[in-house]
Design a protein around this motif. Sequence first.
Motif, PDB file in Angstrom:
ATOM      1  N   UNK A 126       0.884  -0.993   0.098  1.00 26.25           N
ATOM      2  CA  UNK A 126      -0.056   0.241   0.031  1.00 26.25           C
ATOM      3  C   UNK A 126       0.898   1.184   0.153  1.00 26.25           C
ATOM      4  N   UNK A 127       2.097   1.071   0.549  1.00 29.54           N
ATOM      5  CA  UNK A 127       3.090   2.291   0.827  1.00 29.54           C
ATOM      6  C   UNK A 127       4.413   1.890   0.325  1.00 29.54           C
ATOM      7  N   UNK A 128       5.222   2.665   0.033  1.00 25.61           N
ATOM      8  CA  UNK A 128       6.573   2.301  -0.619  1.00 25.61           C
ATOM      9  C   UNK A 128       7.590   1.702   0.438  1.00 25.61           C
ATOM     10  N   UNK A 129       7.993   0.771   0.329  1.00 32.36           N
ATOM     11  CA  UNK A 129       8.976   0.409   1.417  1.00 32.36           C
ATOM     12  C   UNK A 129      10.024   0.982   1.125  1.00 32.36           C
ATOM     13  N   UNK A 130      10.513   1.756   2.302  1.00 32.47           N
ATOM     14  CA  UNK A 130      11.622   2.906   2.043  1.00 32.47           C
ATOM     15  C   UNK A 130      12.802   2.070   2.441  1.00 32.47           C
ATOM     16  N   UNK A 135      10.709 -18.197   3.530  1.00 38.86           N
ATOM     17  CA  UNK A 135      10.190 -19.168   4.360  1.00 38.86           C
ATOM     18  C   UNK A 135       9.002 -19.605   4.232  1.00 38.86           C
ATOM     19  N   UNK A 136       8.066 -18.765   3.794  1.00 35.15           N
ATOM     20  CA  UNK A 136       6.610 -19.185   3.605  1.00 35.15           C
ATOM     21  C   UNK A 136       6.601 -20.147   2.335  1.00 35.15           C
ATOM     22  N   UNK A 137       7.202 -19.628   1.393  1.00 33.49           N
ATOM     23  CA  UNK A 137       7.037 -20.327  -0.300  1.00 33.49           C
ATOM     24  C   UNK A 137       8.127 -21.572  -0.156  1.00 33.49           C
ATOM     25  N   UNK A 138       9.073 -21.598   0.792  1.00 34.29           N
ATOM     26  CA  UNK A 138      10.362 -22.403   0.652  1.00 34.29           C
ATOM     27  C   UNK A 138      10.996 -22.559  -0.628  1.00 34.29           C
ATOM     28  N   UNK A 139      11.521 -21.337  -1.048  1.00 41.22           N
ATOM     29  CA  UNK A 139      12.120 -21.006  -2.301  1.00 41.22           C
ATOM     30  C   UNK A 139      12.668 -19.570  -2.025  1.00 41.22           C
ATOM     31  N   UNK A 140      13.956 -19.642  -2.718  1.00 39.47           N
ATOM     32  CA  UNK A 140      14.335 -18.369  -2.865  1.00 39.47           C
ATOM     33  C   UNK A 140      13.545 -17.441  -3.918  1.00 39.47           C
ATOM     34  N   UNK A 141      13.552 -15.996  -3.374  1.00 42.39           N
ATOM     35  CA  UNK A 141      12.701 -15.159  -4.503  1.00 42.39           C
ATOM     36  C   UNK A 141      13.558 -14.159  -4.759  1.00 42.39           C
ATOM     37  N   UNK A 142      13.107 -13.608  -6.283  1.00 47.27           N
ATOM     38  CA  UNK A 142      13.735 -12.676  -6.650  1.00 47.27           C
ATOM     39  C   UNK A 142      12.552 -11.563  -6.579  1.00 47.27           C
ATOM     40  N   UNK A 143      12.508 -10.636  -5.917  1.00 46.49           N
ATOM     41  CA  UNK A 143      11.177  -9.702  -5.795  1.00 46.49           C
ATOM     42  C   UNK A 143      11.114  -8.516  -6.297  1.00 46.49           C
ATOM     43  N   UNK A 144      10.039  -7.970  -6.992  1.00 50.97           N
ATOM     44  CA  UNK A 144       9.845  -6.629  -7.460  1.00 50.97           C
ATOM     45  C   UNK A 144       8.735  -6.146  -6.583  1.00 50.97           C
ATOM     46  N   UNK A 145       9.027  -4.836  -6.097  1.00 52.37           N
ATOM     47  CA  UNK A 145       8.076  -4.317  -5.002  1.00 52.37           C
ATOM     48  C   UNK A 145       7.301  -3.221  -5.962  1.00 52.37           C
ATOM     49  N   UNK A 146       6.036  -3.300  -5.671  1.00 49.07           N
ATOM     50  CA  UNK A 146       5.181  -2.291  -6.727  1.00 49.07           C
ATOM     51  C   UNK A 146       4.076  -1.747  -5.566  1.00 49.07           C
ATOM     52  N   UNK A 147       4.027  -0.372  -5.456  1.00 49.28           N
ATOM     53  CA  UNK A 147       3.137   0.138  -4.589  1.00 49.28           C
ATOM     54  C   UNK A 147       1.917   0.467  -5.231  1.00 49.28           C
ATOM     55  N   UNK A 148       0.895  -0.200  -4.630  1.00 53.38           N
ATOM     56  CA  UNK A 148      -0.506  -0.197  -4.874  1.00 53.38           C
ATOM     57  C   UNK A 148      -1.335   0.514  -3.923  1.00 53.38           C
ATOM     58  N   UNK A 149      -1.680   1.685  -3.926  1.00 54.74           N
ATOM     59  CA  UNK A 149      -2.323   2.170  -2.631  1.00 54.74           C
ATOM     60  C   UNK A 149      -3.777   1.676  -2.483  1.00 54.74           C
ATOM     61  N   UNK A 150      -4.367   1.252  -3.421  1.00 51.90           N
ATOM     62  CA  UNK A 150      -5.685   0.678  -3.247  1.00 51.90           C
ATOM     63  C   UNK A 150      -5.972  -0.503  -2.319  1.00 51.90           C
ATOM     64  N   UNK A 179      -4.914  -0.451   0.660  1.00 58.09           N
ATOM     65  CA  UNK A 179      -5.229   0.420   1.995  1.00 58.09           C
ATOM     66  C   UNK A 179      -4.246   0.092   2.943  1.00 58.09           C
ATOM     67  N   UNK A 180      -3.433  -1.376   3.196  1.00 61.40           N
ATOM     68  CA  UNK A 180      -2.381  -1.707   4.065  1.00 61.40           C
ATOM     69  C   UNK A 180      -2.341  -2.837   3.733  1.00 61.40           C
ATOM     70  N   UNK A 185      -7.492  -4.278   1.857  1.00 60.98           N
ATOM     71  CA  UNK A 185      -8.597  -4.485   0.889  1.00 60.98           C
ATOM     72  C   UNK A 185      -9.042  -6.016   0.848  1.00 60.98           C
ATOM     73  N   UNK A 186      -7.954  -6.785   0.788  1.00 58.32           N
ATOM     74  CA  UNK A 186      -8.363  -8.631   0.466  1.00 58.32           C
ATOM     75  C   UNK A 186      -9.136  -9.006   1.723  1.00 58.32           C
TER      76      UNK A 186
END
Length: 182
Positions: free
Chosen positions: A118-122, A136-151, A153-154, A170-171
């Motif tokens: 919801x907000x940019x991770x600074x 740890x949740x997905x049990x695999x290494x992740x290459x992550x892309x962060x996208x800010x989506x204000x809709x 809410x949090x 929102x979910x």
Amino acid sequence: MIEFATIARPYAKAMFELAEEKEQTESWSEGLQQLAWLVQQQQVVAYINRVDVEADDKANELIHLLGKMQAAKSSEFRNFIHMVAAEKRLAVLPNIFELYKEFVLVKNNTKQATIYTAYAVASEGQRAKIISDLEQHFHVRLQATFITEPNLIGGLKIVVGDQVLDLSVQGKLQKLYATMTN
């Protein structure tokens, strides 16, 4: 563009296998990324679509535009560009790059994750913590892309392959609404 993915797959696979053999997967990935970007630029699209320009000239111009990139110094990489140009497949280069990237991720036992916030991770520390928890949740290494989506809410919404983990406000509100109306 399913047909583009079908056309691109053999090129990406051959390119990946050759890059592994030459121990150039990273530099060729950068070269393919630059090529994929180039062939989407308006002036380059106009040039490669010209019928009065030979395929070799198109390939040489793309190699010239790559400049001093490490990949452009490789004769195999330059030959690849010439082959794709000769087969009139330059427009498929973005798809070839995407599939090539997938092969690299599979080799490294890594998956691509898109993390909507919801907000940019600074801070990098926050990003690293989020990625670590998700690994740890997905049990695999992740290459992550962060996208800010204000809709949202949090919270967060995470997409890894065909899996979606919705931890957003929102979910939760949508689930509550569905429960109340059913």
